[in-house]
Design an enzyme around this catalytic site. Sequence first.
Site, mmCIF file in Angstrom:
data_model
loop_
_atom_site.group_PDB
_atom_site.id
_atom_site.type_symbol
_atom_site.label_atom_id
_atom_site.label_comp_id
_atom_site.label_asym_id
_atom_site.label_seq_id
_atom_site.Cartn_x
_atom_site.Cartn_y
_atom_site.Cartn_z
ATOM 1 N N LYS A 236 -1.109 -5.405 -6.990
ATOM 2 C CA LYS A 236 -2.230 -5.553 -6.054
ATOM 3 C C LYS A 236 -3.326 -4.544 -6.372
ATOM 4 O O LYS A 236 -3.068 -3.335 -6.415
ATOM 5 C CB LYS A 236 -1.746 -5.339 -4.619
ATOM 6 C CG LYS A 236 -2.863 -5.345 -3.570
ATOM 7 C CD LYS A 236 -2.292 -5.269 -2.161
ATOM 8 C CE LYS A 236 -3.333 -5.345 -1.075
ATOM 9 N NZ LYS A 236 -4.029 -4.073 -0.816
ATOM 10 N N SER B 232 3.194 -2.544 5.070
ATOM 11 C CA SER B 232 2.700 -1.432 4.250
ATOM 12 C C SER B 232 3.729 -0.317 4.146
ATOM 13 O O SER B 232 4.493 -0.062 5.077
ATOM 14 C CB SER B 232 1.418 -0.878 4.882
ATOM 15 O OG SER B 232 1.103 0.390 4.347
ATOM 16 N N THR C 32 0.703 -1.583 -5.089
ATOM 17 C CA THR C 32 -0.742 -1.324 -4.999
ATOM 18 C C THR C 32 -1.139 -0.307 -6.053
ATOM 19 O O THR C 32 -0.600 0.801 -6.091
ATOM 20 C CB THR C 32 -1.094 -0.833 -3.586
ATOM 21 O OG1 THR C 32 -0.738 -1.867 -2.661
ATOM 22 C CG2 THR C 32 -2.585 -0.539 -3.466
ATOM 23 N N TYR D 270 3.575 1.847 -2.219
ATOM 24 C CA TYR D 270 2.846 2.965 -2.821
ATOM 25 C C TYR D 270 3.881 3.848 -3.481
ATOM 26 O O TYR D 270 4.959 4.066 -2.905
ATOM 27 C CB TYR D 270 2.137 3.800 -1.752
ATOM 28 C CG TYR D 270 0.856 3.245 -1.205
ATOM 29 C CD1 TYR D 270 -0.134 2.760 -2.041
ATOM 30 C CD2 TYR D 270 0.621 3.257 0.163
ATOM 31 C CE1 TYR D 270 -1.331 2.280 -1.517
ATOM 32 C CE2 TYR D 270 -0.566 2.785 0.692
ATOM 33 C CZ TYR D 270 -1.541 2.293 -0.155
ATOM 34 O OH TYR D 270 -2.716 1.833 0.359
ATOM 35 N N HIS E 289 -9.096 -3.352 -2.335
ATOM 36 C CA HIS E 289 -8.585 -2.606 -1.181
ATOM 37 C C HIS E 289 -9.542 -2.726 0.006
ATOM 38 O O HIS E 289 -9.720 -1.789 0.786
ATOM 39 C CB HIS E 289 -8.379 -1.133 -1.567
ATOM 40 C CG HIS E 289 -7.191 -0.485 -0.913
ATOM 41 N ND1 HIS E 289 -5.993 -0.313 -1.542
ATOM 42 C CD2 HIS E 289 -7.031 0.028 0.332
ATOM 43 C CE1 HIS E 289 -5.141 0.298 -0.735
ATOM 44 N NE2 HIS E 289 -5.734 0.506 0.424
#
Length: 338
Positions: A208, A103, A153, A127, A232
């Site tokens: 995603k 992540s 994402t 992100y 999510h």
Amino acid sequence: VSPADWEAAARQRLEPPAWAYYAGGAGDEVTLADNVAGWRRWALRPRVLVDVSRVDPATTLLGRPRPHPVLVAPMAFQVGAHPSGEIGLARAAGAAGAAYCLSTSASTAPRDLAEAVPDVTRWFQLYIRGGIEGALRTLTEVGELGYEAVLLTVDFPVVGWRDRERTHPWDPDPALTTVAAGGAPLAALDWRDLETLVAGSPVPLLVKGVLDARDARLAVDCGAAGVVVSNHGGRQLDTVLATADVLQEIAAEVAGAVDVLVDGGVRRGTDVVVALALGARAVLVGRPCLWGLAVGGQDGARAVLEQLLAETEAALALLGVPRAADVGADHVARTAWR
Ligand SMILES: Cc1cc2nc3c(=O)[nH]c(=O)nc-3n(C[C@H](O)[C@H](O)[C@H](O)COP(=O)(O)O)c2cc1C
């Protein structure tokens, strides 16, 4: 023994704020629960007297062979579950033959993970915070570090409204979160930005957080290498459909062109097989990996993954489909009981 056992054991080991952060979802957690229930609205339809003396869960993902269709989903702050954190979970993934997705909000930087766990198949989750220029630099960096794909994402333009986290605010050691510090998500992100990111990415970029076939089509038109059907894990917009309920229509739209992955509520080997039957090429598993990590560090996470994989192989044998790649829509039916 069961996923619920791991969850209960993890709950005992985690402080209430960490538990709230890992286990919780948005709103009344309708979607959080429905993700799990969704897979069970599909029943398996086995065939018999098929030679299943050898079961092969192998698949290909982004054109590369994989030993099986399971990946570890990107999840923030894994050091909060166990001191070994991302490194422990990535090693567990490697031992189980699962790709590991790091992540953006991790407690371990992409370079540190690449150096500590060089031999696991690594993906990166992106992100966009700040701006596109910074994101393009990150894409270049993770490409150079050997991350094989990036999940952008897109279901996080703002942070979901999470009651459990508001009840038990988590204030982890700042040292755990320095990597994540980088400001608010870029709420203005749009399809044109996706085109820019795809063009600037040295590795395949997948989108995603897709729940609508029209968005999956747009992602493909922008050059995405795949889509991850995801809400999510029920942490963003509550009351959206379970991923098991939208997977088939999205796969029908784009699976001929790109890889379709799915996550949310995958707990059992039978869930993995249903996902394949509905058109997914692979599944990402989230919380169960954190429960294994919290209970037993690297070994615990590995045990959770290996259990899921053993269940998947048993399910394939009992379904009469020795090769995972041969699972299709006629192996499932909508259940009559839900
Ligand atoms: C504690 C936690 C942190 C997460 N952090 C991220 C993240 O940083 N980036 C992201 O794209 N998804 C994140 N997710 C979502 C997961 O990637 C995945 O979509 C979801 O957990 C799958 O559902 P499952 O937990 O029911 O398997 C997070 C999920 C959890 C539970």
